[in-house]
Design an enzyme around this catalytic site. Structure first.
Site, PDB file in Angstrom:
ATOM      1  N   GLU A 159      -4.701  -0.448  -4.432  1.00 17.62           N
ATOM      2  CA  GLU A 159      -2.963   0.137  -4.013  1.00 17.62           C
ATOM      3  C   GLU A 159      -2.212  -1.010  -4.072  1.00 17.62           C
ATOM      4  OE1 GLU A 159      -2.525   4.168  -3.736  1.00 17.62           O
ATOM      5  OE2 GLU A 159      -4.284   4.132  -3.373  1.00 17.62           O
TER       6      GLU A 159
ATOM      7  N   CYS B  69       6.132   0.729   0.070  1.00 17.37           N
ATOM      8  CA  CYS B  69       5.385   0.628  -1.032  1.00 17.37           C
ATOM      9  C   CYS B  69       6.265   1.618  -2.165  1.00 17.37           C
ATOM     10  CB  CYS B  69       4.363   0.568  -1.939  1.00 17.37           C
ATOM     11  SG  CYS B  69       3.525   2.178  -0.208  1.00 17.37           S
TER      12      CYS B  69
HETATM   13  P1  NAD Z   1      -0.355  -8.974   0.237  1.00 14.51           P
HETATM   14  O1  NAD Z   1      -0.707  -9.302  -0.768  1.00 14.51           O
HETATM   15  O2  NAD Z   1       0.528 -10.625   0.596  1.00 14.51           O
HETATM   16  O3  NAD Z   1      -1.736  -9.092   1.237  1.00 14.51           O
HETATM   17  C1  NAD Z   1      -2.107  -7.672   1.147  1.00 14.51           C
HETATM   18  C2  NAD Z   1      -3.741  -8.302   1.695  1.00 14.51           C
HETATM   19  O4  NAD Z   1      -4.655  -8.619   0.807  1.00 14.51           O
HETATM   20  C3  NAD Z   1      -3.559  -8.638   3.239  1.00 14.51           C
HETATM   21  O5  NAD Z   1      -4.573  -8.357   3.941  1.00 14.51           O
HETATM   22  C4  NAD Z   1      -3.973 -10.443   2.383  1.00 14.51           C
HETATM   23  O6  NAD Z   1      -4.255 -11.532   3.590  1.00 14.51           O
HETATM   24  C5  NAD Z   1      -4.879  -9.959   1.540  1.00 14.51           C
HETATM   25  N1  NAD Z   1      -4.940 -10.976   0.336  1.00 14.51           N
HETATM   26  C6  NAD Z   1      -4.160 -11.107  -0.213  1.00 14.51           C
HETATM   27  N2  NAD Z   1      -4.307 -12.185  -1.327  1.00 14.51           N
HETATM   28  C7  NAD Z   1      -5.671 -12.201  -1.370  1.00 14.51           C
HETATM   29  C8  NAD Z   1      -6.805 -12.497  -2.462  1.00 14.51           C
HETATM   30  N3  NAD Z   1      -6.373 -13.085  -3.041  1.00 14.51           N
HETATM   31  N4  NAD Z   1      -8.066 -12.059  -1.791  1.00 14.51           N
HETATM   32  C9  NAD Z   1      -8.401 -11.278  -0.952  1.00 14.51           C
HETATM   33  N5  NAD Z   1      -7.586 -10.287  -0.317  1.00 14.51           N
HETATM   34  C10 NAD Z   1      -5.859 -11.294  -0.410  1.00 14.51           C
HETATM   35  O7  NAD Z   1       0.831  -8.305   0.631  1.00 14.51           O
HETATM   36  P2  NAD Z   1       1.545  -7.768   1.917  1.00 14.51           P
HETATM   37  O8  NAD Z   1       2.537  -8.464   2.370  1.00 14.51           O
HETATM   38  O9  NAD Z   1       0.949  -8.050   3.266  1.00 14.51           O
HETATM   39  O10 NAD Z   1       2.434  -6.634   1.618  1.00 14.51           O
HETATM   40  C11 NAD Z   1       3.198  -5.997   0.887  1.00 14.51           C
HETATM   41  C12 NAD Z   1       2.512  -5.569  -0.264  1.00 14.51           C
HETATM   42  O11 NAD Z   1       1.959  -3.836  -0.590  1.00 14.51           O
HETATM   43  C13 NAD Z   1       4.030  -4.666  -1.631  1.00 14.51           C
HETATM   44  O12 NAD Z   1       4.026  -5.571  -2.964  1.00 14.51           O
HETATM   45  C14 NAD Z   1       3.741  -3.749  -1.089  1.00 14.51           C
HETATM   46  O13 NAD Z   1       4.116  -2.720  -1.649  1.00 14.51           O
HETATM   47  C15 NAD Z   1       1.929  -3.249  -1.913  1.00 14.51           C
HETATM   48  N6  NAD Z   1       1.627  -1.886  -1.153  1.00 14.51           N
HETATM   49  C16 NAD Z   1       1.196  -1.191  -1.301  1.00 14.51           C
HETATM   50  C17 NAD Z   1       0.756   0.223  -0.943  1.00 14.51           C
HETATM   51  C18 NAD Z   1      -0.155   1.340  -2.132  1.00 14.51           C
HETATM   52  O14 NAD Z   1      -0.445   2.433  -1.742  1.00 14.51           O
HETATM   53  N7  NAD Z   1       0.981   1.033  -3.076  1.00 14.51           N
HETATM   54  C19 NAD Z   1       0.612   0.877   0.269  1.00 14.51           C
HETATM   55  C20 NAD Z   1       1.659  -0.897   1.065  1.00 14.51           C
HETATM   56  C21 NAD Z   1       2.120  -1.433   0.330  1.00 14.51           C
END
Ligand code: NAD
Length: 508
Positions: free
Chosen positions: A261, A295
């Site tokens: 997601e 998102c």
């Molecule tokens: P992020 O990608 O920085 O982090 C999200 C999660 O992934 C965190 O728990 C982080 O520690 C982990 N993470 C980061 N890199 C990783 C890797 N290489 N391997 C494994 N885990 C990793 O995102 P954020 O800043 O916390 O959230 C914002 C983003 O999330 C935006 O792009 C938003 O659109 C998206 N989002 C999408 C949805 C959806 O349902 N489509 C819902 C909420 C947020």
């Protein structure tokens, strides 16, 4: 300013489910959680070490062997009791979500309501894990499909929905018979530990095996452990497209399952047949709600050229009324972004818009002074732009709205689809042909397409998710439960002969 929470003297510890066993080694690092509302340090949480991680996974695996044997409706009953707990603690948890993440109190409470709703949904689902039956081509044979749980589900969540997204996954996974290891965002660890505490009594009172619900803490590295670990049957990850690509590669490399997601770049088409009294509030809420950090945030408005000037004026007037301030004070419409790095991304985008030739019809800016000491408050802004600009093509997680113009509906749909992401979309029109065209195969290419409703604020009853760089996953309602189970096809011969399929004979 005084923090609303007293900082515990000892770091808080993650671990397995019931609160009886919180593991950590003394050498563990800690994660500091700061509130973007007032800049206060509100929690210090122990970061899970690799050794602790391995023990958590082993405990979860052992728990799975027991939990999968519990009848699904009984698992549903336990989830129902969790829903009751979240009803009881709605205000406390909603306030904590608001304080740790920075979204408005109303939105914090709304997030807890989503947990309650998915609990209700999951309870019903626990009696509806249906498989199909088929007519066999062979006499005296029966064919059917049944669904079994997958095993250990790893849930990686983003900061912007610090608790709801976990519940969308966990509640369904639990009724399906899986066990969960949750790695919340390193920016919001406190709300995750609060959820674990809230369900602790239910787990204990029902003698649920230790390890059905686990929380591990840490950043990217901890998430990578889950992605690379063949013991994790499904990795459900919510976050940026960058993160999703990395996880997809790791999980696919071991032929595991992932549910992604990821980011959105959502547009609303405003037709000349729109009811602007509906459209303008929907646009403003979609663009500035959660300070542009959903998102499903509305990032692009594609407006028919004949009404472009009118829409522009109305949006300017609406933005002039926005009040920015502490998210816990319900008189403010817009709270802070999550941290300084989010402010930096906003500033970079603003500069890029200017360099590309964009005109701001509502000016950007970073606020300072009394009430804005955290340095995380930015002004929602609107820029006239071109869809093809790189800054418009990417998701900047901040309240920046791009205003685009169109001539024909086909042109509008083409612009709406001409971005790498495919999460949410909407059209405002009272014209039936336009509405149906938008929903048709030649219309929106997004996972969510709405008519006369904005892009944000999905209900849990529908499958939630998006296409293209949004990752293709579906969570929450409809038949999203199938992602947490494995399908098995069974053929039963209750006859006295051994007929082979496709009429093949095999004489012995
Ligand atoms: P992020 O990608 O920085 O982090 C999200 C999660 O992934 C965190 O728990 C982080 O520690 C982990 N993470 C980061 N890199 C990783 C890797 N290489 N391997 C494994 N885990 C990793 O995102 P954020 O800043 O916390 O959230 C914002 C983003 O999330 C935006 O792009 C938003 O659109 C998206 N989002 C999408 C949805 C959806 O349902 N489509 C819902 C909420 C947020």
């Amino acid at each position: 300013m005084q923090s609303i929470l007293p900082l515990p003297t000892q770091p808080l510890k993650p671990g397995t489910s019931t609160g009886q066993q919180f593991w950590h080694t003394d050498a563990a690092k800690t994660i500091d959680s700061y509130s973007p509302a007032d800049g206060q340090l509100i929690a210090r949480v122990t970061e899970t070490t690799r050794a602790d991680y391995d023990r958590v996974v082993e405990t979860a695996q052992a728990a799975f062997a027991e939990w999968r044997q519990v009848p699904a409706p009984r698992r549903g009953e336990i989830v129902r009791q969790m829903g009751e707990q979240f009803r009881h603690y709605k205000r406390e948890l909603g306030t904590l979500v608001s304080y740790e993440m920075g979204k408005s109190l109303q939105e914090g409470l709304g997030e807890v309501q989503e947990i309650i709703d998915i609990c209700d949904f999951a309870v019903g689902q626990s009696r509806q894990l249906y498989g199909l039956s088929m007519h066999s081509e062979r006499p005296a044979h029966r064919m059917m499909e049944q669904w079994h749980p997958l095993g250990v589900v790893g849930i990686i969540s983003a900061f912007n929905f610090p608790v709801a997204v976990w519940s969308w996954n966990a509640m369904l996974a639990w009724v399906c018979g899986d066990v969960c290891i949750w790695k919340p965002s390193e920016k919001t660890p406190l709300t995750a530990l609060a959820c674990q505490q809230i369900i602790g009594d239910v787990l204990r009172n029902n003698n649920v095996p230790e390890g059905v619900s686990c929380v591990i803490t840490g950043g990217r590295t901890t998430g990578e452990w889950l992605a690379r670990d063949p013991r994790i049957a499904l990795v459900s990850a919510t976050g940026s497209t960058r993160m999703g690509k990395a996880i997809a590669e790791s999980v696919a490399g071991r032929l595991g399952k992932s549910l992604l997601e990821l980011g959105g770049n959502n547009a609303i088409i405003v037709s000349e047949h729109a009811d602007l009294d509906l459209a303008i509030p929907a646009i403003v809420f979609g663009a500035v709600g959660t300070a542009g950090q959903r998102c499903t945030t509305t990032r692009r408005i594609i407006v028919q050229e004949r009404i472009y000037g009118d829409v522009k004026d109305r949006l300017k007037r609406a933005y002039a009324q926005l009040r920015i301030g502490n998210p816990l004070d319900e008189s403010f419409h817009v709270g802070p972004v999550i941290d300084q790095s989010a402010v930096h991304s906003y500033q970079v985008a603003v500069q890029e818009i200017g360099e590309a030739g964009g005109q701001f019809i509502v000016e950007p800016g970073v606020l300072d002074g009394p009430g804005f000491e955290s340095g995380c408050y930015v002004k929602p802004c609107i820029a006239e732009a071109e869809n093809s600009w790189p800054v418009v093509q990417r998701e900047t997680f901040a309240p920046i709205l791009y205003l685009l113009k169109y001539t024909t509906l086909d042109d509008a749909i083409a612009q709406q689809n001409a971005v790498p992401q495919g999460l949410s979309s909407a059209i405002f029109t009272l014209n039936l042909r336009e509405a149906e065209r938008f929903l048709s195969v030649a219309g929106s290419d997004c996972g969510i397409a709405n008519i006369n409703i904005g892009t944000s604020g999905a209900e849990i009853g529908g499958a939630f998710g998006g296409e293209k760089e949004t990752g293709g996953g579906r969570e929450s309602g409809s038949d999203a439960w199938k992602a947490y189970m494995r399908r098995q096809t069974n053929t039963i011969n209750y006859g006295t002969t051994m007929p082979l399929a496709q009429g093949i004979t095999f004489e012995l």
